[in-house]
Design a protein around this motif. Structure first.
Motif, short mmCIF file in Angstrom:
data_model
loop_
_atom_site.label_atom_id
_atom_site.label_comp_id
_atom_site.label_asym_id
_atom_site.label_seq_id
_atom_site.Cartn_x
_atom_site.Cartn_y
_atom_site.Cartn_z
N PRO A 100 -5.40 1.06 -12.33
CA PRO A 100 -4.01 1.06 -11.85
C PRO A 100 -3.05 1.02 -13.03
O PRO A 100 -3.46 0.77 -14.17
CB PRO A 100 -3.95 -0.21 -11.01
N TYR A 101 -1.77 1.21 -12.76
CA TYR A 101 -0.78 1.37 -13.82
C TYR A 101 0.18 0.18 -13.86
O TYR A 101 0.35 -0.54 -12.89
CB TYR A 101 -0.03 2.68 -13.64
N HIS A 160 0.33 -3.12 -11.05
CA HIS A 160 1.15 -3.14 -9.83
C HIS A 160 1.33 -1.77 -9.19
O HIS A 160 1.71 -1.68 -8.02
CB HIS A 160 2.52 -3.75 -10.13
N SER A 161 1.08 -0.70 -9.94
CA SER A 161 1.19 0.65 -9.38
C SER A 161 -0.22 1.16 -9.15
O SER A 161 -0.88 1.67 -10.07
CB SER A 161 1.97 1.56 -10.33
N ALA A 162 -0.71 1.02 -7.92
CA ALA A 162 -2.15 1.18 -7.67
C ALA A 162 -2.49 2.05 -6.48
O ALA A 162 -3.67 2.34 -6.25
CB ALA A 162 -2.78 -0.21 -7.46
N ILE A 163 -1.48 2.47 -5.72
CA ILE A 163 -1.76 3.29 -4.53
C ILE A 163 -0.80 4.47 -4.50
O ILE A 163 0.18 4.51 -5.23
CB ILE A 163 -1.65 2.47 -3.23
N GLY A 164 -1.09 5.40 -3.58
CA GLY A 164 -0.23 6.57 -3.45
C GLY A 164 -0.64 7.68 -4.40
O GLY A 164 -1.70 7.63 -5.04
N PRO A 221 15.40 -1.70 3.94
CA PRO A 221 15.44 -2.15 2.54
C PRO A 221 14.21 -2.91 2.06
O PRO A 221 14.21 -3.40 0.93
CB PRO A 221 16.67 -3.05 2.52
N LYS A 222 13.20 -3.04 2.90
CA LYS A 222 11.98 -3.65 2.39
C LYS A 222 11.25 -2.67 1.48
O LYS A 222 11.29 -1.46 1.70
CB LYS A 222 11.07 -4.07 3.55
N GLY A 223 10.58 -3.22 0.47
CA GLY A 223 9.76 -2.40 -0.39
C GLY A 223 8.31 -2.46 0.07
O GLY A 223 7.98 -3.00 1.13
N SER A 224 7.43 -1.89 -0.75
CA SER A 224 6.01 -1.89 -0.44
C SER A 224 5.25 -1.69 -1.73
O SER A 224 5.84 -1.35 -2.76
CB SER A 224 5.66 -0.78 0.56
N PRO A 225 3.94 -1.88 -1.72
CA PRO A 225 3.17 -1.60 -2.94
C PRO A 225 3.26 -0.15 -3.39
O PRO A 225 2.91 0.16 -4.53
CB PRO A 225 1.73 -1.95 -2.53
N PHE A 226 3.75 0.74 -2.51
CA PHE A 226 3.91 2.15 -2.87
C PHE A 226 5.21 2.38 -3.62
O PHE A 226 5.22 2.97 -4.70
CB PHE A 226 3.85 3.01 -1.60
N MET A 227 6.33 1.95 -3.07
CA MET A 227 7.62 1.99 -3.76
C MET A 227 8.17 0.57 -3.73
O MET A 227 8.60 0.08 -2.68
CB MET A 227 8.58 2.97 -3.07
N LEU A 228 8.14 -0.10 -4.87
CA LEU A 228 8.32 -1.55 -4.91
C LEU A 228 9.64 -2.00 -4.32
O LEU A 228 9.72 -3.04 -3.67
CB LEU A 228 8.19 -2.05 -6.35
N ALA A 256 -7.52 -6.81 -6.50
CA ALA A 256 -6.76 -6.34 -7.67
C ALA A 256 -5.29 -6.14 -7.31
O ALA A 256 -4.40 -6.51 -8.08
CB ALA A 256 -7.36 -5.05 -8.21
N GLN A 257 -5.05 -5.57 -6.14
CA GLN A 257 -3.67 -5.37 -5.70
C GLN A 257 -2.95 -6.71 -5.53
O GLN A 257 -1.77 -6.85 -5.90
CB GLN A 257 -3.64 -4.59 -4.39
N GLN A 258 -3.63 -7.68 -4.99
CA GLN A 258 -3.00 -8.98 -4.78
C GLN A 258 -2.70 -9.68 -6.11
O GLN A 258 -1.62 -10.26 -6.29
CB GLN A 258 -3.89 -9.85 -3.90
N LEU A 259 -3.64 -9.63 -7.03
CA LEU A 259 -3.42 -10.26 -8.33
C LEU A 259 -2.22 -9.66 -9.05
O LEU A 259 -1.48 -10.37 -9.74
CB LEU A 259 -4.67 -10.11 -9.20
N ALA A 260 -2.02 -8.37 -8.88
CA ALA A 260 -0.90 -7.69 -9.55
C ALA A 260 0.44 -8.28 -9.15
O ALA A 260 1.41 -8.22 -9.92
CB ALA A 260 -0.93 -6.19 -9.24
N PHE A 261 0.50 -8.87 -7.95
CA PHE A 261 1.75 -9.44 -7.45
C PHE A 261 1.67 -10.96 -7.27
O PHE A 261 2.52 -11.55 -6.60
CB PHE A 261 2.13 -8.78 -6.12
N GLY A 262 0.67 -11.57 -7.86
CA GLY A 262 0.55 -13.02 -7.78
C GLY A 262 0.28 -13.53 -6.39
O GLY A 262 0.68 -14.65 -6.04
N ILE A 263 -0.40 -12.73 -5.57
CA ILE A 263 -0.73 -13.13 -4.20
C ILE A 263 -2.11 -13.79 -4.19
O ILE A 263 -3.07 -13.23 -4.75
CB ILE A 263 -0.70 -11.91 -3.27
N ASN A 264 -2.23 -14.95 -3.57
CA ASN A 264 -3.46 -15.74 -3.49
C ASN A 264 -3.88 -16.34 -4.83
O ASN A 264 -4.88 -17.05 -4.90
CB ASN A 264 -4.63 -14.93 -2.91
N ASN A 265 -3.16 -16.03 -5.86
CA ASN A 265 -3.34 -16.68 -7.16
C ASN A 265 -1.99 -16.64 -7.85
O ASN A 265 -1.59 -15.60 -8.37
CB ASN A 265 -4.39 -15.96 -8.01
N PRO A 266 -1.25 -17.75 -7.83
CA PRO A 266 0.12 -17.72 -8.36
C PRO A 266 0.21 -17.40 -9.85
O PRO A 266 1.28 -17.07 -10.34
CB PRO A 266 0.62 -19.15 -8.08
#
Length: 668
Positions: free
Chosen positions: A302-303, A308-312, A396-403, A523-533
């Motif tokens: 991922p990038y 944090h840029s991992a899908i799409g 206005p919500k973002g997503s892992p695709f467009m943050l 990996a996606q969760q770690l990129a955003f501090g999810i489940n591991n702060p």
């Protein structure tokens, strides 16, 4: 003759100035392919005729088979998110890499005021003219008078190191796009400013190599309204004393905005702490400049520093490219999510950005409601930013695709066409061949690479296992790993419009789900501090190490060629010049890091200790969270390796160019 391009540019500026009230003229330089190293490198395996379907690659052979059935042909339609890699797409991608700004020149010039200080179109033109047609990797702009910025005084005659690269015979730095329109000169930036550089020895352009001495912090600090970029620092405007400028806040009450000068000085002071080659891409009120990555992107997903840029499309590369233009180059993109992300309401957020705008047409009037004033003056009406963007489904919500829920996209272009073109073209890039390594040493170094366990993470042809490692495991500087958690708080399920839709996207346009399973969920969760702060850092590709020094995500591992030397008594390398080790001793002093010496600092614990100490003793690096710590995987005597082993490993690492000689897969 060498001055001819400069004279032509100056003449054009003068002549066109008389006409510019009626038309807009853009100056863009896409260098000839012959002036680059690209024809001399072996390209990546990406094929003309291959496809990418929202992150799923389909090679040319698979595509040929799919075209034999109706179901297969449907899968390859743009309506289903398919993008075919064609020569035309690559041509558009290269042109966009060097020339596409998505209109960020308006935010940078009219709001931030990048041309209102001593680094402006005229001083840069004079500096380029003084080169006499020669190239430079660091355009130096002299100060005409004393100036105090962010509490620091710069004396007249000081040469400001912009880090801008100018190729021989060109009149415009790489990645800079001047425009003249409606009587005003503006400057926008493109990918090439940070992700292409001029080779000092040959003058050729290294397409995809990071510009490791580009100095955006300095350039921004010298702008007249740097405060508009406050979210890229740790300066919270809510903590600045109020000034005399009133506005209508989110509750409809008359309130006062932060004092203009106090806020500007505070933001300038933090921009001046950024080391060259670094930029803060987080926008979450933490001063977190990270090293500019290379654009050697093929199979390097991922990038982004955290992955944090991992899908799409193109496995997240299109997401990364959009983040640069839809987020980092226009702070107004964050207005609709400012409360969820920063705890600052939209009216205050826009008011801070616009209260001291460089262009009076964008400057917030007294007692105005910022969102209404912005809507009246937005040059891209209908979309929630100054830049050319389109809202993704769920905005206005973002997503892992467009943050931030916005995609950079010019009108009349199909959805993601420009971004996907850049992604496809970047995926063709490879570093130049490195002929300076010793083949026998490289062979031995490959064995050391395996024996030291490096191959456990840095595996395969592109030397990455594509994983994200928890920060509390890898131990590198902790500040950046969890910083995107604030953005992830407002995420929704990732959706996009098909690549057949054209901007502006009509209200009834079909929507497509963006597959998330192409990158492991952990990996996606770690990129955003999810489940591991603590968050995590991705395992980067090692391709191109000979042109990407300094090292680690913060760039803190660095040394000059003279900083270390062999000590015959101890039979190991020691520090020879303590003031030229670490980022504090190299780029912070205008010295380019040496790749070989810097890699030795990376793998030798005693040398690294000196680099970390030097970085931590530098007050600027302390404030910008740069120290070069962590990644404690050593190839040194304490780990059971000889200095010869260490040297062989470094030769191996430097050999990872466009066509690596050795790819370790088993013990030797």
């Amino acid at each position: 003759m060498k001055l001819r391009p400069i004279a032509i540019l100056l003449a054009l500026i003068v002549v066109i100035g008389f006409l510019a009230y009626q038309v807009e003229i853009a100056f863009s330089v896409t260098p000839s392919i012959g002036s680059t190293f690209t024809p001399l490198t072996q390209p990546t395996p990406q094929e003309i005729g291959s496809f990418d379907v929202l992150g799923y690659p389909i090679d040319k052979q698979q595509a040929t088979r799919l075209k034999q059935t109706e179901e297969g042909r449907a899968l390859l339609l743009p309506e289903n998110g398919a993008v075919e890699v064609t020569e035309d797409l690559l041509t558009l991608g290269r042109r966009a890499f060097y020339g596409e700004t998505f209109k960020n020149e308006i935010f940078l010039t009219d709001v931030v005021g990048v041309l209102d200080g001593p680094i402006n179109i005229w001083s840069m033109t004079r500096a380029i003219a003084s080169l006499g047609g020669k190239s430079t990797t660091n355009l130096q702009v002299p100060l005409d008078k004393d100036i105090t910025i962010g509490g620091r005084t710069f004396k007249a005659g000081t040469l400001l190191n912009t880090g801008l690269d100018v190729a021989a015979g060109l009149a415009i730095p790489l990645g800079i796009r001047p425009t003249i329109g409606h009587g005003k000169v503006r400057v926008g930036i493109t990918c090439a400013m940070c992700h292409a550089t001029v080779d000092k020895k040959t003058g050729r352009i290294l397409e995809g190599a990071p510009n490791n001495d580009i100095n955006p912090g300095l350039v921004l600090a010298f702008a007249s309204n740097s405060a508009a970029m406050f979210r890229h620092t740790s300066v919270n405007p809510l903590q600045i004393p109020p000034g005399d400028r009133t506005y209508i806040d989110a509750k409809g009450n008359a309130s006062r905005l932060p004092d203009i000068k106090t806020l500007e000085d505070a933001v300038d002071a933090q921009f001046l702490t950024w080391p060259p080659g670094n930029f803060d891409s987080t926008g979450t009120l933490v001063n977190n400049p990270s090293q500019n990555p290379s654009s050697y992107t093929f199979d390097a997903w991922p990038y982004g520093w955290s992955g944090h840029s991992a899908i799409g499309w193109f496995h997240g590369l299109t997401t990364l490219n959009s983040n640069v233009h839809a987020t980092n180059s226009d702070a107004t993109t964050g207005a609709d999510s400012s409360w969820q992300t920063l705890g600052i309401d939209k009216e205050t957020y826009l008011g801070v950005i616009l209260q001291n705008a460089a262009n009076p047409a964008f400057r917030l009037p007294e007692a105005a409601k910022p969102s209404e004033f912005f809507a009246q003056n937005d040059p891209t009406p209908g979309e929630p930013a100054l830049n050319e963007v389109i809202r993704m489904p769920g905005y206005p919500k973002g997503s892992p695709f467009m943050l931030d829920g916005l995609m950079a996209n010019s009108p009349k272009f199909p959805v993601a066409k420009q971004l996907n073109a850049m992604s496809a073209w970047q995926n063709t890039l490879a570093p130049p061949p490195n002929f300076s390594t010793d083949s026998e040493s490289v062979e031995r170094g490959g064995a050391v690479f395996f024996r030291a366990g490096c191959v456990d993470c840095h595996s395969g042809r592109y030397f990455t296992n594509h994983d994200v490692i928890p920060q509390n495991e890898i131990g590198t500087q902790p500040s950046r790993a969890p910083t995107l958690a604030a953005i992830a708080r407002s995420f929704t399920y990732p959706m996009t419009y098909p690549s057949s839709a054209v901007a502006p996207v009509p209200p009834n346009a079909p929507e497509l789900p963006v597959p998330t399973e192409i990158t492991p969920k952990k990996a996606q969760q770690l990129a955003f501090g999810i489940n591991n702060p603590a968050g995590g850092y991705k395992v980067p590709s090692l391709i191109g190490l000979h042109v990407t020094a300094p090292y680690l995500h913060d760039g803190g591992v660095a040394a000059s060629a003279e900083a270390i030397e062999m000590d015959e008594r101890s039979e190991r390398f020691v520090v020879a010049k303590s003031d030229e080790i670490g980022l504090a001793g190299t780029l912070m002093r205008g010295i380019l890091p040496d790749p070989e010496a810097s890699l030795r600092v990376l793998v030798d614990r005693k040398l690294r200790k000196s680099a970390i100490a030097n970085n931590r003793a530098n007050p600027d690096l302390l404030l910008s969270n740069v120290d070069g710590s962590g990644h404690n995987y050593w190839v040194d005597p304490e780990a059971g390796f000889t200095t010869s082993d260490q040297t062989d490993l470094i030769q191996f690492l430097l050999s990872l160019d466009d066509n690596p000689e050795v790819i370790p897969t088993s013990p030797r």
